[in-house]
Design an enzyme around this catalytic site. Structure first.
Site, PDB file in Angstrom:
ATOM      1  N   SER A 153      11.372  56.732  38.363  1.00  0.00           N
ATOM      2  CA  SER A 153      10.812  56.179  39.788  1.00  0.00           C
ATOM      3  C   SER A 153       9.380  55.528  39.082  1.00  0.00           C
ATOM      4  CB  SER A 153      10.462  57.241  40.695  1.00  0.00           C
ATOM      5  OG  SER A 153       9.934  57.098  41.594  1.00  0.00           O
ATOM      6  N   LYS A 175      13.466  52.670  39.907  1.00  0.00           N
ATOM      7  CA  LYS A 175      13.577  52.918  41.123  1.00  0.00           C
ATOM      8  C   LYS A 175      11.898  52.443  41.489  1.00  0.00           C
ATOM      9  CE  LYS A 175      12.897  56.617  43.671  1.00  0.00           C
ATOM     10  NZ  LYS A 175      13.219  58.127  44.372  1.00  0.00           N
ATOM     11  N   LYS A 188       8.681  52.375  44.132  1.00  0.00           N
ATOM     12  CA  LYS A 188       8.248  53.003  45.558  1.00  0.00           C
ATOM     13  C   LYS A 188       7.750  51.943  46.071  1.00  0.00           C
ATOM     14  CE  LYS A 188       8.650  57.431  45.078  1.00  0.00           C
ATOM     15  NZ  LYS A 188       9.375  58.266  45.795  1.00  0.00           N
ATOM     16  N   ASP A 242      12.361  52.468  47.212  1.00  0.00           N
ATOM     17  CA  ASP A 242      12.277  53.958  47.857  1.00  0.00           C
ATOM     18  C   ASP A 242      10.836  53.771  48.739  1.00  0.00           C
ATOM     19  OD1 ASP A 242      12.304  56.428  48.960  1.00  0.00           O
ATOM     20  OD2 ASP A 242      11.544  57.377  47.200  1.00  0.00           O
ATOM     21  N   GLU A 299      16.123  53.339  49.889  1.00  0.00           N
ATOM     22  CA  GLU A 299      16.005  54.747  50.271  1.00  0.00           C
ATOM     23  C   GLU A 299      15.038  54.986  51.206  1.00  0.00           C
ATOM     24  OE1 GLU A 299      14.985  58.592  47.642  1.00  0.00           O
ATOM     25  OE2 GLU A 299      14.875  56.846  46.814  1.00  0.00           O
ATOM     26  N   ASP A 347      17.101  60.239  52.260  1.00  0.00           N
ATOM     27  CA  ASP A 347      16.758  61.267  51.483  1.00  0.00           C
ATOM     28  C   ASP A 347      16.111  62.258  52.326  1.00  0.00           C
ATOM     29  OD1 ASP A 347      14.918  62.872  49.896  1.00  0.00           O
ATOM     30  OD2 ASP A 347      13.901  61.069  49.006  1.00  0.00           O
ATOM     31  N   LYS A 377      18.512  66.369  47.079  1.00  0.00           N
ATOM     32  CA  LYS A 377      17.455  66.913  46.374  1.00  0.00           C
ATOM     33  C   LYS A 377      17.649  68.656  46.973  1.00  0.00           C
ATOM     34  CE  LYS A 377      13.491  63.768  46.379  1.00  0.00           C
ATOM     35  NZ  LYS A 377      12.577  63.151  47.095  1.00  0.00           N
ATOM     36  N   GLY A 391      14.165  63.530  42.626  1.00  0.00           N
ATOM     37  CA  GLY A 391      13.285  64.245  41.764  1.00  0.00           C
ATOM     38  C   GLY A 391      11.934  64.507  42.615  1.00  0.00           C
TER      39      GLY A 391
END
Length: 369
Positions: free
Chosen positions: A135, A161, A163, A189, A214, A239, A263, A291
């Site tokens: 990430s 990934k 952000k 995400d 996400e 998520d 998660k 994570g």
């Protein structure tokens, strides 16, 4: 098992670099470990939350109170304790899934260590290695982002990934795709940073062949996600919205997602996480393991979960060096883009006393026999 002692260990580990999301910027991992001592041995677990209620309503100080005053007394009252009994014992306490998860996980770790059984065997793992993704936080500039992605790919990560947030989305994705090509497994995400009124803007991401987007909308907006899924081609992954198997079933029935990020802490523990995995497999929906900046204590158990058959996408179970110069367990190291699933008893992770001492802020007993 009979519980003899439960100890809370407040730890603070510096991150190797600032990690920025739409929620804020982290420079340290400030959390606590739970150590459960039973007549059959001990177990460890890591609280997945933060000092502040930004990612979710729970936070470390509140979780400690919930554990001390409400959750632990109910579990300690059981004549014989097993991990499977923890959920029913604390069910009447509303909410607090992260606190419930850390208690159940520590007890499960102790129970499995007493049997000589690994988390992977108990949960139903079918792989001895899992593909690793990474990430990448929000950066100040595009060149800085490209350098970071280049470094992670050089280390061997199989999926990137990014952000994102309003103002840091389309151009960042465009730059990464242009620099590293169409074969790169790339996803984004949003951590709830958008609203349904941004649908047309988010549809611009369809041009980049993303694996998924996400949690673009608020965690309680299943209907909004279902509407968004109708107007964008990029698969929507949930998520923060998925807090239980029941909630996952509702999301799938509404068409709110085509992928689920599991998660364990967010859903109350590894037993509920396995139920969500089984539900997703029954519906043909891919899952992956997210994570929470875990140390080796939490990372080891996540790797066991990620080895279940329905986890077909690389997760956020990165190498220890992604976040920490020194972990409190033996480090997890990339091997050709994969991480090895521990096969020792319990989580298979051993807390290193000297490393733990260096990052410990305080210790408190929550239960003594």
């Amino acid at each position: 098992m009979k519980i003899e002692r439960i100890e809370l260990i407040h730890v603070r580990l510096p991150l190797v670099g600032a990690f920025r999301t739409s929620f804020g910027t982290d420079t340290v991992r400030d959390t606590f470990l739970l150590r459960v001592v039973t007549d059959g041995g001990e177990g460890w677990a890591e609280f997945a939350g933060d000092p502040d209620p930004l990612y979710c309503p729970e936070f470390a100080a509140g979780a400690e109170l919930a554990l001390r005053d409400h959750l632990i007394p109910r579990v300690a009252a059981l004549r014989e304790v097993t991990a499977a009994q923890v959920g029913p014992a604390v069910e009447e306490i509303k909410g607090h899934p992260l606190a419930k998860a850390v208690l159940e996980t520590a007890i499960l770790d102790a129970e499995l260590r007493s049997y000589g059984m690994s988390f992977g065997t108990y949960l139903g793992a079918v792989k001895d290695q899992v593909p690793a993704g990474v990430s990448v936080g929000i950066m100040d500039t595009i060149p800085e982002l490209l350098r970071a992605v280049e470094g992670y790919l050089a280390e061997g990560y199989l999926r990137i990934k990014l952000k994102i947030e309003p103002g840091w989305d389309v151009e960042a994705v465009r730059a990464v795709r242009a620099e590293f090509g169409d074969d790169l497994l790339l996803q984004v995400d949003a951590n709830t940073a958008y609203s349904l009124s941004d649908a047309e803007h988010l549809r611009r991401l369809d041009a980049f062949g993303l694996v998924l987007i996400e949690q673009p909308l608020a965690e309680d907006d299943l209907m909004g996600h279902a509407e968004l899924a109708k107007v964008i081609r990029t698969p929507v992954c949930l998520d923060e919205s998925i807090t239980s198997a029941r909630g996952a079933a509702a999301a799938l029935a509404l068409g709110a997602c085509r992928v689920i990020n599991i998660k364990p802490a967010r859903v109350g523990g590894y037993l509920e996480a396995r139920r969500i995995h089984d539900l997703a497999v029954a519906h043909g929906v891919p899952v992956w393991c997210g994570g929470m900046l875990e140390t080796g204590v939490g990372r080891s158990a996540n790797l066991a979960l990620a080895a279940l058959p329905g986890f077909v996408l690389p997760g956020d179970t990165s190498a220890s060096s992604r976040y920490y110069a020194e972990d409190i367990t033996a480090p997890f190291v990339l091997d050709d883009g994969h991480l090895t699933v521990p096969d020792g008893p319990g989580t298979g992770a051993t807390v290193l006393p000297d490393a733990l001492r260096r990052v410990t802020v305080a210790r408190r007993d929550l239960l003594t026999a």
